[in-house]
Structures are given as C-alpha cells and as structure tokens.
Design an enzyme around this catalytic site. Structure first.
Site, PDB file in Angstrom:
ATOM      1  N   ARG A 257      49.487  49.620 -17.504  1.00  0.00           N
ATOM      2  CA  ARG A 257      48.108  49.782 -17.928  1.00  0.00           C
ATOM      3  C   ARG A 257      47.246  48.717 -17.244  1.00  0.00           C
ATOM      4  O   ARG A 257      47.686  47.590 -17.075  1.00  0.00           O
ATOM      5  CB  ARG A 257      47.982  49.677 -19.455  1.00  0.00           C
ATOM      6  CG  ARG A 257      48.603  50.853 -20.210  1.00  0.00           C
ATOM      7  CD  ARG A 257      48.521  50.610 -21.720  1.00  0.00           C
ATOM      8  NE  ARG A 257      48.781  51.831 -22.481  1.00  0.00           N
ATOM      9  CZ  ARG A 257      49.991  52.240 -22.855  1.00  0.00           C
ATOM     10  NH1 ARG A 257      51.057  51.516 -22.534  1.00  0.00           N
ATOM     11  NH2 ARG A 257      50.135  53.356 -23.542  1.00  0.00           N
TER      12      ARG A 257
ATOM     13  N   GLY B 247      45.748  32.214 -37.212  1.00  0.00           N
ATOM     14  CA  GLY B 247      46.049  30.798 -37.144  1.00  0.00           C
ATOM     15  C   GLY B 247      44.904  29.951 -36.620  1.00  0.00           C
ATOM     16  O   GLY B 247      43.785  30.431 -36.408  1.00  0.00           O
TER      17      GLY B 247
ATOM     18  N   LYS C  59      52.562  47.053 -18.889  1.00  0.00           N
ATOM     19  CA  LYS C  59      52.964  46.884 -17.485  1.00  0.00           C
ATOM     20  C   LYS C  59      52.397  47.952 -16.564  1.00  0.00           C
ATOM     21  O   LYS C  59      52.230  47.697 -15.367  1.00  0.00           O
ATOM     22  CB  LYS C  59      54.481  46.836 -17.374  1.00  0.00           C
ATOM     23  CG  LYS C  59      55.204  48.153 -17.668  1.00  0.00           C
ATOM     24  CD  LYS C  59      56.709  47.961 -17.569  1.00  0.00           C
ATOM     25  CE  LYS C  59      57.445  49.273 -17.811  1.00  0.00           C
ATOM     26  NZ  LYS C  59      58.916  49.080 -17.779  1.00  0.00           N
TER      27      LYS C  59
ATOM     28  N   TYR D 273      61.971  27.438 -31.746  1.00  0.00           N
ATOM     29  CA  TYR D 273      60.633  27.405 -31.149  1.00  0.00           C
ATOM     30  C   TYR D 273      60.694  27.016 -29.677  1.00  0.00           C
ATOM     31  O   TYR D 273      60.192  27.728 -28.802  1.00  0.00           O
ATOM     32  CB  TYR D 273      59.758  26.413 -31.917  1.00  0.00           C
ATOM     33  CG  TYR D 273      58.318  26.366 -31.455  1.00  0.00           C
ATOM     34  CD1 TYR D 273      57.425  27.376 -31.801  1.00  0.00           C
ATOM     35  CD2 TYR D 273      57.845  25.309 -30.689  1.00  0.00           C
ATOM     36  CE1 TYR D 273      56.101  27.337 -31.388  1.00  0.00           C
ATOM     37  CE2 TYR D 273      56.523  25.261 -30.274  1.00  0.00           C
ATOM     38  CZ  TYR D 273      55.659  26.278 -30.622  1.00  0.00           C
ATOM     39  OH  TYR D 273      54.350  26.232 -30.200  1.00  0.00           O
TER      40      TYR D 273
ATOM     41  N   ASP E 202      52.920  43.592 -36.927  1.00  0.00           N
ATOM     42  CA  ASP E 202      54.026  42.763 -36.459  1.00  0.00           C
ATOM     43  C   ASP E 202      54.361  43.185 -35.043  1.00  0.00           C
ATOM     44  O   ASP E 202      54.946  44.234 -34.813  1.00  0.00           O
ATOM     45  CB  ASP E 202      55.238  42.942 -37.374  1.00  0.00           C
ATOM     46  CG  ASP E 202      56.364  41.970 -37.052  1.00  0.00           C
ATOM     47  OD1 ASP E 202      56.405  41.479 -35.913  1.00  0.00           O
ATOM     48  OD2 ASP E 202      57.205  41.721 -37.935  1.00  0.00           O
TER      49      ASP E 202
ATOM     50  N   GLY F 176      49.416  34.855 -45.625  1.00  0.00           N
ATOM     51  CA  GLY F 176      48.234  35.388 -46.280  1.00  0.00           C
ATOM     52  C   GLY F 176      47.120  35.668 -45.291  1.00  0.00           C
ATOM     53  O   GLY F 176      47.044  35.061 -44.226  1.00  0.00           O
TER      54      GLY F 176
ATOM     55  N   ARG G 248      51.132  19.492 -39.725  1.00  0.00           N
ATOM     56  CA  ARG G 248      51.213  18.590 -38.587  1.00  0.00           C
ATOM     57  C   ARG G 248      50.321  17.384 -38.879  1.00  0.00           C
ATOM     58  O   ARG G 248      49.412  17.459 -39.696  1.00  0.00           O
ATOM     59  CB  ARG G 248      50.805  19.307 -37.303  1.00  0.00           C
ATOM     60  CG  ARG G 248      51.879  20.266 -36.803  1.00  0.00           C
ATOM     61  CD  ARG G 248      51.457  21.056 -35.588  1.00  0.00           C
ATOM     62  NE  ARG G 248      50.582  22.159 -35.930  1.00  0.00           N
ATOM     63  CZ  ARG G 248      50.185  23.096 -35.063  1.00  0.00           C
ATOM     64  NH1 ARG G 248      50.596  23.040 -33.805  1.00  0.00           N
ATOM     65  NH2 ARG G 248      49.390  24.070 -35.455  1.00  0.00           N
TER      66      ARG G 248
END
Length: 381
Positions: A163, A55, A161, A204, A108, A87, A245
C-alpha cells in the site's frame, strides 16, 4: 497538603489530560516545536495512523496534529489505536467530541484482524509506538510487550507493504543498547549493544531490537519508507503521574509535598530530553527521505538520578515553597534494578547533521515547565 493529594488522585483517575489545548505550557510547546520544525505542510490533507495513542508520546503527538490544524495545516483524518490496557483516557473522548476528523478505536495491533479494518487503516503516515515503555509495567506485562513490538509491527508491515505510504515511523528505544561500555558513552547508532537476552527487562529490550530488524528487512525487501527512532529519556507534559519512571515519580512527590524517594543509590546517570525537543526530532525522522535509525534525545548534561531529584526539589521550592528532602529506600519490586543500565547518554551527531536536530531546553527549564503544566492541570480539580 490535603487539597493537592485529593487533586492528584482525581487527575490520576482521569487517566490522561485534556485534548483541547488550553494549557499555556502546551501552547508554548507547540509554538516552539513548529517554530523550528518545517514539516507542517507535509501533513496537510494526509491521513495519519497512530498506534499506542493512549500513552505519553501518543498524547503529545496527537495534540501536535490538532495544533497544526488550528494553525491552517489540516490533516485529512487522524486514526488513533490502542488496546487501552490501563484504561481509556478521558482526553480522547473530548478529542472525538470536538473533532469529527478523528477516529479512536480500541484495537490490539498484535491480535485483531487488520484486513477487516482496512478502510479505517488507509493511511499516508503511520506512527507505531504501541508498546509498554515503563519498566515496572513491562515487567508485569512481558508477553503483551513482545507482541506489540514484534507481532504487531510485523502485521503492520505486512498490511502496508503493498500500500502506498509517505512514511512509517517505528519507535524503538535507547534500551537496544543495554548497558553500554564506558568507551561507548555518548552512544552512537553504530554501537551494537550490551543487552541481556534473558532477564526481567529482556522482553522490552530484545523485542525493540527485533522490531528494528523487521523494519530493516521490510525496507530492503519491499522498499517501504520506514524510519526508526531511539528515544532517550523523555519527560514533560502528558507523562502520567502513575508512569512509574523517575520524572513522574519525582513530580508526584513534590506536588504532594512529600519527600522525593530514590529506589537506588542515586548514582546511575542519564540525559533527559524535554518532550517538545524530542517531538521536534521525531517529526524530522518521520519526514526524512531516507531509511535510517536515529538517536533522539539530549546529549548534555549527563546527570545522576540524585541530581535530577535535586532539580525537582529546587524547582518546586522556587515555584511554591516546597521543602521536602531526598530519601533512599529499597524498592519492594525485587527486579527493580536488575539489568538497569548505569549510564545513558546519546551521541546525536547523526540526527544533528542529517536532520538539523538541535535540542535546546535544559533539564532545569524542562522540569519547571513540566511542574507548571501539572499545577495548571490540577487547579480546575
């Protein structure tokens, strides 16, 4: 304007921009960021994991670390993760081709097995910004938005946590404040919010709030070096013209020589923070020594969306003689304005006092830089 329309369509198909920094605006931005930010040495010989690398912010932060390496502050490894829902950007392919110490993975964070990727995810710094940030897109993908901000974050926190880490930065959002009461403008970190838990933006807003709670709990329980940023309306190089946006919409319109379209009455107000100033703030938070949540944005001036449109028109007229007008129309997206905050302006006193964060680039100057950057990217096309 046929040439520019064709060039814009080609640029959009690239789904990104070049990772080799040869745009003078980006080079000037990098010099600006690290001329005022003293964190470069902190990243030498460190492994940095960035989720959501594909992004706008991922592009810019990745280029920051590549720039540091070119200036004699080399990271050990840069590990870039993304689902690439929209993409895989071409600039990531070029990045891998030019830098052997960069790994890019389609991953993911909410679903794929982290333990199987343990060796690849060994890190000193983790920057978690794997989320859809544009309202038009998170309304379309609400489940994926919640998964990234809550499930993905929880899995990352569980994984790290026990590491050793130098820092884990969670990208929250100014949207955790919802639509602040007038007396809460500028909005400090202590404001608890006026947020709709049911509605088209809730996926969101509320998942970012839950993400902050997870960060607090894991810091308190396991002593993890977690930091939180709440970005306020960033724009600039790396923001895709298809972002949906207003900074991207207005840029696309003036580059095409078309009228600037506003899908409201133009009266909602915001402050807009140029990306170089914002990234300076993010790096300061990442390397801060204490747990905390920080507003990162520009605290002045608070301007209307209509005024922003005029700033784009004025900049484009000055740069290449643009002569378009501003038009107001109703969006075909029925939930476009539902729960949209009327005002958004941060109180950055905490970041200024604790971090030395001082944004300097005015919106007029920032818009010109963004448009000059886009024109330079379009010329080879």
């Amino acid at each position: 304007m046929g040439f520019w329309r064709s060039a814009l369509e080609t640029l959009a198909k690239r789904k990104g921009v070049r990772a080799v920094i040869d745009n003078e605006i980006m080079l000037e931005d990098m010099e600006y960021v690290f001329g005022k930010n003293g964190s470069a040495q902190r990243f030498v010989d460190k492994t940095i994991v960035i989720t959501g690398c594909g992004g706008f912010l991922g592009y810019y932060l990745t280029n920051c670390f590549v720039y540091l390496k070119s200036k004699g502050f080399p990271y050990r490894k840069l590990i870039l993760l993304d689902t690439f829902l929209f993409g895989r950007p071409r600039w990531l392919e070029e990045l891998e081709r030019h830098h052997e110490d960069v790994e890019v993975h389609r991953f993911d964070i909410a679903r794929d097995e982290l333990e199987q990727a343990a060796s690849a995810l060994s890190a000193d710094f983790v920057i978690h910004m794997a989320s859809i940030a544009s309202p038009s897109y998170y309304r379309k993908y609400p489940v994926e938005t919640i998964e990234a901000n809550v499930l993905g974050l929880r899995r990352l926190l569980e994984f790290y946590k026990h590491r050793p880490l130098d820092g884990l930065l969670f990208f929250s959002s100014s949207e955790v404040y919802g639509d602040p009461a007038p007396e809460a403008i500028p909005t400090p970190e202590t404001y608890l919010g006026n947020v709709a838990s049911i509605g088209p933006r809730a996926c969101y807003d509320e998942s970012k709030r839950m993400g902050e709670t997870l960060c607090y709990v894991y810091h308190q329980t396991y002593g993890m070096p977690i930091r939180i940023v709440r970005p306020f309306n960033n724009y600039g190089p790396g923001m895709a013209l298809t972002d949906k946006r207003v900074p991207a919409d207005f840029a696309q319109a003036v580059l095409r020589g078309e009228d600037v379209v506003i899908y409201s009455d133009g009266r909602p107000t915001r402050t807009f923070c140029y990306i170089a100033d914002a990234v300076d703030g993010y790096l300061r938070v990442l390397t801060h020594d204490e747990f905390g949540c920080f507003n990162i944005g520009m605290d002045r001036p608070e301007i209307s969306v209509r005024r922003l449109a005029d700033i784009y028109r004025e900049a484009a007229a000055e740069l290449w003689g643009y002569g378009g007008e501003v038009r107001f129309i109703v969006s075909e997206e029925k939930d476009y304005l539902t729960d949209n905050p009327n005002r958004r302006c941060p109180d950055i006193t905490k970041a200024r006092m604790a971090l030395g964060f001082r944004p300097e680039i005015s919106v007029e100057r920032g818009v010109r830089r963004y448009l000059r950057y886009l024109r330079k990217e379009l010329l080879p096309v």
